[in-house]
Design an enzyme around this catalytic site. Structure first.
Site, PDB file in Angstrom:
ATOM      1  N   TYR A  60       0.877  -1.168   0.000  1.00  0.00           N
ATOM      2  CA  TYR A  60       0.000   0.000   0.000  1.00  0.00           C
ATOM      3  C   TYR A  60       0.910   1.211   0.000  1.00  0.00           C
ATOM      4  O   TYR A  60       2.117   1.096   0.168  1.00  0.00           O
ATOM      5  CB  TYR A  60      -0.895  -0.005   1.246  1.00  0.00           C
ATOM      6  CG  TYR A  60      -0.092  -0.009   2.517  1.00  0.00           C
ATOM      7  CD1 TYR A  60       0.264   1.190   3.117  1.00  0.00           C
ATOM      8  CD2 TYR A  60       0.365  -1.197   3.090  1.00  0.00           C
ATOM      9  CE1 TYR A  60       1.046   1.213   4.248  1.00  0.00           C
ATOM     10  CE2 TYR A  60       1.144  -1.188   4.228  1.00  0.00           C
ATOM     11  CZ  TYR A  60       1.490   0.022   4.800  1.00  0.00           C
ATOM     12  OH  TYR A  60       2.268   0.037   5.919  1.00  0.00           O
ATOM     13  N   SER A 108       2.789   3.732  12.527  1.00  0.00           N
ATOM     14  CA  SER A 108       3.138   2.349  12.254  1.00  0.00           C
ATOM     15  C   SER A 108       2.027   1.625  11.523  1.00  0.00           C
ATOM     16  O   SER A 108       0.842   1.905  11.698  1.00  0.00           O
ATOM     17  CB  SER A 108       3.450   1.618  13.559  1.00  0.00           C
ATOM     18  OG  SER A 108       2.259   1.110  14.123  1.00  0.00           O
ATOM     19  N   LYS A 109       2.471   0.711  10.705  1.00  0.00           N
ATOM     20  CA  LYS A 109       1.549  -0.065   9.890  1.00  0.00           C
ATOM     21  C   LYS A 109       0.573  -0.843  10.763  1.00  0.00           C
ATOM     22  O   LYS A 109      -0.590  -0.990  10.440  1.00  0.00           O
ATOM     23  CB  LYS A 109       2.383  -1.031   9.043  1.00  0.00           C
ATOM     24  CG  LYS A 109       1.594  -1.963   8.166  1.00  0.00           C
ATOM     25  CD  LYS A 109       2.554  -2.906   7.463  1.00  0.00           C
ATOM     26  CE  LYS A 109       1.803  -3.843   6.517  1.00  0.00           C
ATOM     27  NZ  LYS A 109       2.715  -4.677   5.734  1.00  0.00           N
ATOM     28  N   ARG A 110       1.077  -1.328  11.877  1.00  0.00           N
ATOM     29  CA  ARG A 110       0.264  -2.179  12.736  1.00  0.00           C
ATOM     30  C   ARG A 110      -0.921  -1.475  13.393  1.00  0.00           C
ATOM     31  O   ARG A 110      -2.028  -1.971  13.404  1.00  0.00           O
ATOM     32  CB  ARG A 110       1.136  -2.795  13.843  1.00  0.00           C
ATOM     33  CG  ARG A 110       1.609  -4.200  13.543  1.00  0.00           C
ATOM     34  CD  ARG A 110       2.349  -4.776  14.739  1.00  0.00           C
ATOM     35  NE  ARG A 110       1.513  -4.851  15.928  1.00  0.00           N
ATOM     36  CZ  ARG A 110       0.601  -5.802  16.141  1.00  0.00           C
ATOM     37  NH1 ARG A 110       0.420  -6.746  15.247  1.00  0.00           N
ATOM     38  NH2 ARG A 110      -0.119  -5.802  17.244  1.00  0.00           N
ATOM     39  N   ARG A 111      -0.656  -0.307  13.963  1.00  0.00           N
ATOM     40  CA  ARG A 111      -1.733   0.290  14.731  1.00  0.00           C
ATOM     41  C   ARG A 111      -2.291   1.632  14.225  1.00  0.00           C
ATOM     42  O   ARG A 111      -3.211   2.178  14.801  1.00  0.00           O
ATOM     43  CB  ARG A 111      -1.341   0.404  16.208  1.00  0.00           C
ATOM     44  CG  ARG A 111      -0.194   1.339  16.517  1.00  0.00           C
ATOM     45  CD  ARG A 111      -0.236   1.739  17.984  1.00  0.00           C
ATOM     46  NE  ARG A 111      -1.535   2.280  18.375  1.00  0.00           N
ATOM     47  CZ  ARG A 111      -1.996   3.471  18.003  1.00  0.00           C
ATOM     48  NH1 ARG A 111      -1.274   4.216  17.194  1.00  0.00           N
ATOM     49  NH2 ARG A 111      -3.167   3.894  18.409  1.00  0.00           N
TER      50      ARG A 111
END
Length: 508
Positions: free
Chosen positions: A24, A254-257
């Site tokens: 992405y 961050s990609k995670r959160r």
RNA sequence: GGCCCCAUCGUCUAGAGGCCUAGGACACCACCCUCUCAAGGUGGCGACACGGGUUCGAAUCCCGUUGGGGCUGCCA
């Protein structure tokens, strides 16, 4: 010569955006791309797109397509490329050979575990120096399968990076370990590939995120070693490190959160101009006026004015900007822009998708109405009043759903508040059923008739319209009632009022 | 731990020694407008992290402290 003078003297600046294909387009990459683009457009320079895909295990070709389309959505286009870093293999290998021959590199047989063990042992002995200790540096090991190639860094001295945003940044060379720049399998690592590509693509300015600042000394060292090894003196590019984009905790996005995918914002119904305008203000300011045409932004942009401290990506402000831009649209433009969210056939994504503000997770609602019930003409009739009320396009379906659903989409809380919880509701609904039977069906007449009903009930119109609104449109808030009724039609309006009365009677 | 960066309202920022009683925008609060909700209008709340210097004068320059962040991988 000052930096500014040097920039001015540069005939044709060449800048690049170098995202890694991760599936992405990260908003941080988008912001960096935007600033590079501003700079290139303003200076009459060239923006090259280079996909940094040297980490083969984590790269996929189709990701590149996503980056280009996200760029296009934002109205940015590279002047050259896309180049794939993986396609520069010949240049990389030539550089490695030159560096090896010149003695800048040496083979290292250490494993990660061995290095870690030595660091630990050193720490135990009171030496806090972290990182690789140069174990293989003077062993004269030959190159071979499985052996990484390390760069021999100077043991003392200071390396100064002249940053266009931050000024002179000094790095003590003693703290710089001999870093790996070629993998055991012979493939180049980021620092090397990056420096080599910047050389072959003749970059004059490297404008990127601040997270890359600590790796800049390695690239400068590599650049200088390459100058010597290849026997061609190429000028170092100017560096400009942009402040990081952070979340509410002040931590790097961050990609995670965090919701970091540009695609997510597109799907949620942000206008590209609004998104781009907002992005421009993260770490830079054009002055007191913030909502400006892109030409003005390009004209005013100055790398020297870029902020040094991190910027919080504030969706609330983005929402405001988007609302402003939506209201700037002509009604036909708005109808066109909203189409993917309201027209079940034209919809490229499910209507009603949005990002949960608390979790940051994308939420996708069911398609709210079947294609057979969607009526573009009806939508067009309420478009202008809907346009004034949304900040993002994905809010549109909930505003107009009453037009396309078989029954009023009654929200329980609204029912309880405006109908079940109002002792005058039966009277008002009854009067509406009767009053709407014969009157002319236009918004002004409906207004007048309802006003009369309100007066008879001893209510202000604001209070009296609530039961009717909920009975017909399902919620206490939404589009103006009389405009809505006018579009819905007499029969359907009365049917829904009667249905509400029935429900009330059944409950009693 | 080591190296590096950063520090103005809750948030994004203006501010390059006197123009600052620190300006704008988002958010928030109040009022106005109003058929609901928005939008719009008016007003309000609200910041120079701290301590030392330099200077006639410091948000602006220097040093320190504190706090936050980044990097520290045979990822990019």
């Amino acid at each position: 010569m000052t930096d500014a003078a040097a920039v001015a003297a540069m005939a044709e600046p060449r800048v690049r955006m170098a995202p890694s294909p991760t599936g992405y387009f990260h908003v941080g990459s988008a912001r960096a791309a935007l600033f590079n683009w501003f700079f290139a457009r303003q200076q009459g320079g060239t923006l090259v797109l280079r996909i940094e895909d040297t980490d083969e295990a984590r790269s996929r070709p189709e990701w590149t397509e996503g980056i280009i389309s996200a760029m296009a959505w934002l109205g940015m286009q590279a002047d050259a490329g896309p180049y794939l870093q993986s396609g520069e293999g010949v240049a990389h290998q030539a550089a490695i050979e030159a560096l090896w021959s010149s003695g800048a590199l040496y083979a290292c047989a250490c494993t990660r575990d061995e290095i870690d063990a030595r660091v630990k042992a050193r720490a135990a002995a009171g030496d806090p120096t972290p990182g690789y200790d140069g174990f293989c540096r003077d062993l004269g090991l030959p190159r071979g399968e499985g052996r990484a190639l390390r760069f021999r860094t100077p043991d003392a001295g200071t390396l100064t990076v002249d940053d266009l945003v931050r000024g002179a940044v000094e790095f003590p060379l003693s703290a710089l370990e001999d870093f790996v720049c070629v993998r055991g399998d012979g493939s180049p690592l980021f620092a090397l590939a990056n420096a080599v590509d910047d050389r072959t693509m003749a970059m004059t300015h490297v404008i990127r995120g601040e997270d890359l600042l600590p790796s800049t000394p390695r690239q400068v060292l590599l650049w200088e070693a390459l100058n010597r090894a290849e026997g061609r003196e190429l000028p170092l590019p100017f560096y400009a490190h942009l402040p990081l984009l952070v979340n509410e905790q002040g931590k790097k996005l961050s990609k995670r959160r965090d919701p970091v995918a540009v695609e997510l914002y597109r799907e949620q119904g942000y206008l590209p101009v609004a998104f781009r305008n907002y992005l421009a203000l993260l770490g830079w300011s054009p002055g007191d006026e913030e909502i400006l045409p892109v030409e003005t932004l390009i004209e005013r942009f100055r790398l020297e004015d870029v902020q040094k401290s991190p910027a919080f990506f504030d969706v609330k402000k983005l929402n405001h900007f988007n609302g402003v831009y939506i209201r700037m649209l002509s009604v036909p433009e708005f109808i066109e822009a909203a189409r993917p969210w309201v027209d079940p056939v034209a919809g490229e994504w499910a209507p009603g998708s949005w990002i949960d503000p608390d979790t940051g997770a994308p939420v996708v609602a069911e398609v709210p109405w079947p294609p057979s019930r969607y009526d573009e003409v009806r939508f067009a009739e309420v478009a202008s009043v809907a346009q004034e009320r949304v900040a993002v396009l994905s809010e549109v379906p909930a505003l107009v759903d009453f037009l396309f659903l078989e029954d009023a989409p009654i929200e329980e809380a609204s029912w309880q508040k405006a109908i079940a919880g109002d002792e005058a509701a039966p009277q008002i609904l009854g009067a509406a059923l009767a009053g709407y039977a014969e009157c002319a069906w236009d918004k002004d007449t409906l207004h007048a008739v309802t006003l009369e009903i309100a007066e008879t009930a001893g209510r202000k119109l604001g209070k009296a319209q609530a039961p009717i609104r909920v009975a017909v449109m399902g919620r206490t808030t939404g589009l103006p009632l009389f405009d809505s009724l006018a579009v819905l039609g007499r029969d359907e309006t009365r049917r829904r009022v009667a249905a509400a009365l029935d429900r009330l009677a059944a409950a009693a």
